[in-house]
Design a protein around this motif. Sequence first.
Motif, PDB file in Angstrom:
ATOM      1  N   ALA B 200       0.765  -0.899   0.069  1.00  0.00           N
ATOM      2  CA  ALA B 200       0.081   0.146   0.017  1.00  0.00           C
ATOM      3  C   ALA B 200       0.915   1.357   0.145  1.00  0.00           C
ATOM      4  N   VAL B 201       1.847   1.132   0.830  1.00  0.00           N
ATOM      5  CA  VAL B 201       2.819   2.491   0.937  1.00  0.00           C
ATOM      6  C   VAL B 201       3.578   2.545  -0.393  1.00  0.00           C
ATOM      7  N   LEU B 202       3.980   1.604  -0.794  1.00  0.00           N
ATOM      8  CA  LEU B 202       4.817   1.733  -2.293  1.00  0.00           C
ATOM      9  C   LEU B 202       3.710   2.156  -3.307  1.00  0.00           C
ATOM     10  N   SER B 203       2.361   1.518  -3.201  1.00  0.00           N
ATOM     11  CA  SER B 203       1.517   1.966  -4.418  1.00  0.00           C
ATOM     12  C   SER B 203       1.430   3.640  -4.193  1.00  0.00           C
ATOM     13  N   LEU B 204       1.207   4.014  -3.122  1.00  0.00           N
ATOM     14  CA  LEU B 204       0.854   5.502  -2.754  1.00  0.00           C
ATOM     15  C   LEU B 204       2.011   6.528  -3.498  1.00  0.00           C
ATOM     16  N   LEU B 205       3.134   5.682  -2.964  1.00  0.00           N
ATOM     17  CA  LEU B 205       4.438   6.507  -3.503  1.00  0.00           C
ATOM     18  C   LEU B 205       4.435   6.499  -4.886  1.00  0.00           C
ATOM     19  N   LEU B 206       4.215   5.291  -5.491  1.00  0.00           N
ATOM     20  CA  LEU B 206       4.223   5.325  -6.949  1.00  0.00           C
ATOM     21  C   LEU B 206       3.203   6.176  -7.855  1.00  0.00           C
ATOM     22  N   ILE B 207       2.038   6.352  -7.189  1.00  0.00           N
ATOM     23  CA  ILE B 207       1.025   7.094  -7.655  1.00  0.00           C
ATOM     24  C   ILE B 207       1.418   8.502  -7.738  1.00  0.00           C
ATOM     25  N   ALA B 208       1.865   8.815  -6.337  1.00  0.00           N
ATOM     26  CA  ALA B 208       2.497  10.220  -6.131  1.00  0.00           C
ATOM     27  C   ALA B 208       3.576  10.739  -7.323  1.00  0.00           C
ATOM     28  N   SER B 209       4.593   9.530  -7.307  1.00  0.00           N
ATOM     29  CA  SER B 209       5.695   9.718  -8.291  1.00  0.00           C
ATOM     30  C   SER B 209       5.391  10.104  -9.713  1.00  0.00           C
ATOM     31  N   GLY B 210       4.351   8.974 -10.072  1.00  0.00           N
ATOM     32  CA  GLY B 210       3.869   8.696 -11.397  1.00  0.00           C
ATOM     33  C   GLY B 210       3.397  10.064 -11.867  1.00  0.00           C
ATOM     34  N   THR B 211       2.424  10.535 -10.932  1.00  0.00           N
ATOM     35  CA  THR B 211       1.499  11.823 -11.168  1.00  0.00           C
ATOM     36  C   THR B 211       2.696  12.881 -11.485  1.00  0.00           C
ATOM     37  N   SER B 212       3.577  13.171 -10.598  1.00  0.00           N
ATOM     38  CA  SER B 212       4.619  13.919 -10.788  1.00  0.00           C
ATOM     39  C   SER B 212       5.394  14.096 -12.202  1.00  0.00           C
ATOM     40  N   ALA B 213       5.914  12.875 -12.374  1.00  0.00           N
ATOM     41  CA  ALA B 213       6.381  12.512 -13.652  1.00  0.00           C
ATOM     42  C   ALA B 213       5.470  13.022 -14.809  1.00  0.00           C
ATOM     43  N   TYR B 214       4.293  12.517 -14.958  1.00  0.00           N
ATOM     44  CA  TYR B 214       3.251  12.871 -15.657  1.00  0.00           C
ATOM     45  C   TYR B 214       3.291  14.126 -15.977  1.00  0.00           C
ATOM     46  N   HIS B 215       3.178  15.034 -14.823  1.00  0.00           N
ATOM     47  CA  HIS B 215       2.911  16.598 -15.055  1.00  0.00           C
ATOM     48  C   HIS B 215       4.009  17.137 -15.921  1.00  0.00           C
ATOM     49  N   LYS B 216       5.061  16.550 -15.160  1.00  0.00           N
ATOM     50  CA  LYS B 216       6.502  17.138 -15.917  1.00  0.00           C
ATOM     51  C   LYS B 216       6.624  16.908 -17.368  1.00  0.00           C
ATOM     52  N   TYR B 217       6.226  15.679 -17.620  1.00  0.00           N
ATOM     53  CA  TYR B 217       6.237  15.165 -19.107  1.00  0.00           C
ATOM     54  C   TYR B 217       5.076  15.840 -19.817  1.00  0.00           C
ATOM     55  N   ARG B 218       4.036  16.098 -19.248  1.00  0.00           N
ATOM     56  CA  ARG B 218       3.011  16.782 -20.075  1.00  0.00           C
ATOM     57  C   ARG B 218       3.345  18.605 -20.303  1.00  0.00           C
ATOM     58  N   ASP B 219       4.121  18.951 -19.223  1.00  0.00           N
ATOM     59  CA  ASP B 219       4.651  20.366 -19.370  1.00  0.00           C
ATOM     60  C   ASP B 219       5.825  20.276 -20.723  1.00  0.00           C
ATOM     61  N   VAL B 220       6.463  19.486 -20.363  1.00  0.00           N
ATOM     62  CA  VAL B 220       7.649  19.316 -21.554  1.00  0.00           C
ATOM     63  C   VAL B 220       7.169  19.160 -22.793  1.00  0.00           C
ATOM     64  N   ARG B 221       6.239  18.321 -23.028  1.00  0.00           N
ATOM     65  CA  ARG B 221       5.719  17.942 -24.393  1.00  0.00           C
ATOM     66  C   ARG B 221       4.749  19.047 -24.699  1.00  0.00           C
ATOM     67  N   SER B 222       3.794  19.608 -23.958  1.00  0.00           N
ATOM     68  CA  SER B 222       2.810  20.611 -24.401  1.00  0.00           C
ATOM     69  C   SER B 222       3.228  22.229 -24.498  1.00  0.00           C
TER      70      SER B 222
END
Lengths: 605, 285
Positions: B200-222
């Motif tokens: 559960a802890v790893l899943s939460l961290l993964l979601i947070a990290s993945g969301t952060s990475a997604y936003h960064k990726y979107r910022d860079v791409r868009s």
Amino acid sequence: MKWILALSVLALGVGFAGSAYAEDISVEASLDQTVARVGSEVTLTVTVEGKFRRSSEPELPPLSDFDVYSGGTSQNFSMINGRVQSSVSYRYVLVPKKEGAYEIGSVAFRLNDREYKTKPIKLEVVAATASVKTPDAPAAGEGAAPEQDRSIFIQADVDRDTVYVNQQVTWTLGYYSDGRITLLRSPNYTPPEAEGFWVEDLPPQNKYYADLGGRRYLVNEIKRGYFPTSPGIFEIGPAKVEVVVDDLSFNRLDDFFSRNFRSRGFGKSQTLATKKKKIVVLPLPQRGRPEDFSGTVAEGLTLSMSADKQVVQVGEPVNLVVVMNGKGNIKTVAPPKLTGMESFKVYESGSQSDVFKKDYVVTGRKKYDYVVVPKMQGRHTIPALEMPYFDPVKKRYTVARSHAVNLDVQPGAKEEGRKIIYAGTGDDFEVISQDIRYIHPVPSSLAMSTGVGASGRLLLVVHALPLLVLAASVGVERRRRRFRANVGLARASRALRDAEKKLDAARKAFRAGRTDEGFTAVAGAVSGYFADKMNAAAAGLTLAAVEEFLRNRGVDEDSTVAVRRLLADCDAARFASGGSSADQGEEIAARGRDVLRSLERGYLR
Amino acid sequence: LTARGGWVLAAWTVAAVTGTWWNASVAQAPGPQTNVYELCVRGNQSYEAGEFEEAVDFYEEAVERGAVAPELFYNLGNAYYKSGNLGRAVLFYERSLRLAPRNEDARANLTLVQSMLRDRQFIEERGVVARWVTWLHGRLNLSESLLLTSLLYVALVIVAIVFVFRDGALVSRLYPKISLASPGRFLGLDKVQDFALAMAVLSLLLIASGTSAYHKYRDVRSRRAAIVVREEVPVFSGPNTDSTLQFKIHEGTRISTVSVRPGWVQIRLPGDLSGWIADSSVERI
């Protein structure tokens, strides 16, 4: 054009022409001048006074040599001794088209079902360039006769007739009365027109007695401040005062008033006028003019600057107030420039002007409010303000200066995150100025952009693998758990694998020449296979039980025969005298593998 | 968990992590690098000699040739600042921080330059949690965010596989030692609950990290975030100068682009301010 309105009531001097009487109605027409230039404007005023409710529009005579424009109508009602009196004035502007001596014919009215006519008026029109004597010189109340000879007169004067731009000219109007004349109503004052000036009234009205020519006059004085806005020669026009005196006074008046007052049965009216005043406005001198001079003309200008706080935090707003005081038209002065404000954000938050008129001198106080927000910590100074201005009395440029404002700017709330403990008793660092941090050395390996996502698909595949491994792990574990719960199923599942291991061992034994051991292994492999499949002990397994098992599982006869032969050959080889060869053993082992695989594949999986 | 399975997992982990890193980073290109390196060195020399506009030219040439380095962007930001071009200084500090978010010098310089801008810069008020998440989000660049996400993903899968084989001999033998570091042991959880907590802890961290990475990726791409590079820019209600002039923005202000028309770009500012400005007056970060 209030004075024109005032003129409309009275015919002044040369303009008086005539009147028509019928019962208590008087109708008269007048011109504001008897001699006019071609193209100039002459005002024809037609006045009807008396007891009436409504009057018709006057019918003008033919005026083909004039352009005629309506100048408006003014109306007054009054009640004197219970009698209603009306007075209506119609004004027309006549513009002569050509020279000549003209007679303006009678103007007709219909009042109370009766027709009234004015007397004709004469007007001489001269060439546009001819010299014309204007009614202002001499005026009715000033210059026509020595003031000392009159009971009422007005007189205007200025304190100086040569000034600099934006320097005050104090204009004074004196209303002189020796008390011999009774006014029926308060004098009606019309201030002078003055184009090119900014005007300030200068209260209060001043009253005093003056002896002139052996007469004692009560003098009422009013003053105005005029500030010329540009260099050149300008005029302050004539001021006018309209007075109405009673008939009794009229009969006692001297010749001047006899000539100039008109009787209408309810008082006599006259307009007094002053002379125009010519003002020479000098430009501000070029010599000594400071570069940043913005046109301020004042006397004794002072400048001050103050802040509502001396110690503030970064980002905390400070109210800064700049106040300017001085004699002159301070209202129009441009705000001083705040300089050296790089360490602050500056916002203008308003300004306020106060004008004082002490001793008839216009003095101003202008206040400018700013909000300044320090951008960085340290001891910062808002530099002293400077405002160059021209002093018209000293006739030179000078500079008003304020004091500087010092601010001790502490770190803001954002910067207090890290607590620093200082050792020793030394002073704090004083930030003199702030600059950006220096450039970085060039890294030995510079990255070149090749675009992101070049191996995106590969990465997706790589990231999919763990899920496959997880899925496989789940499968393996589930199978293991199922076998653990069902021993027969587990034995049946691994029966062929175990049998093949034994057959491999048998082949090795045959190749090593240990034929007995090899045949024992083959027999063990085959019987073990069926024992596992039947979940029975291998030791007590009989051929009949195997054949019955095969029949129950639907194995065909050929396969059953092959199994029977295989077991028989194994037994024969194990128990035959003289033994069998290793080659035979390998052949039996190979056949055993084929038979078992065939059964596994066809019937027993 | 067999020994063969362990090797497969280890090999995959190495491949995934390496692949992530390589994919999100930029490849080294030794050909033009030499010239670009020289341009950067000459830029630094010009800067040190006080020839800031010349330094800008060298750095810009390196950028045009495709160089992407936080140090280069930082130095270019400095050169623009010294040349009096605050808008472009902000632009390149932002670009530098996107690649190297923990570059304190770039952050300090950006803060200083922003304090000199004519427009008030907006800072959103955030709660404690949001501030912490934002801080973490702002400390990693896109590559690091992707790497962290990949590592968390691998860790979660490993824990899940171990959980699957929790009754196996190997796991049973190792669990008492591994669980010494597990908080579940102190909470009195059994083995299954302990694994569930870890996942559960790893899943939460993964979601947070993945969301952060997604936003960064979107910022860079868009490339929505942009900086105003003109001294004063009128903002109209529509994509033409005949539209109503709504307000003006000034150089260095960070804006968000919404949509694009030929020669025009729709922008949005905090406080629901929106309008159209000339495309040439902004540069995407």
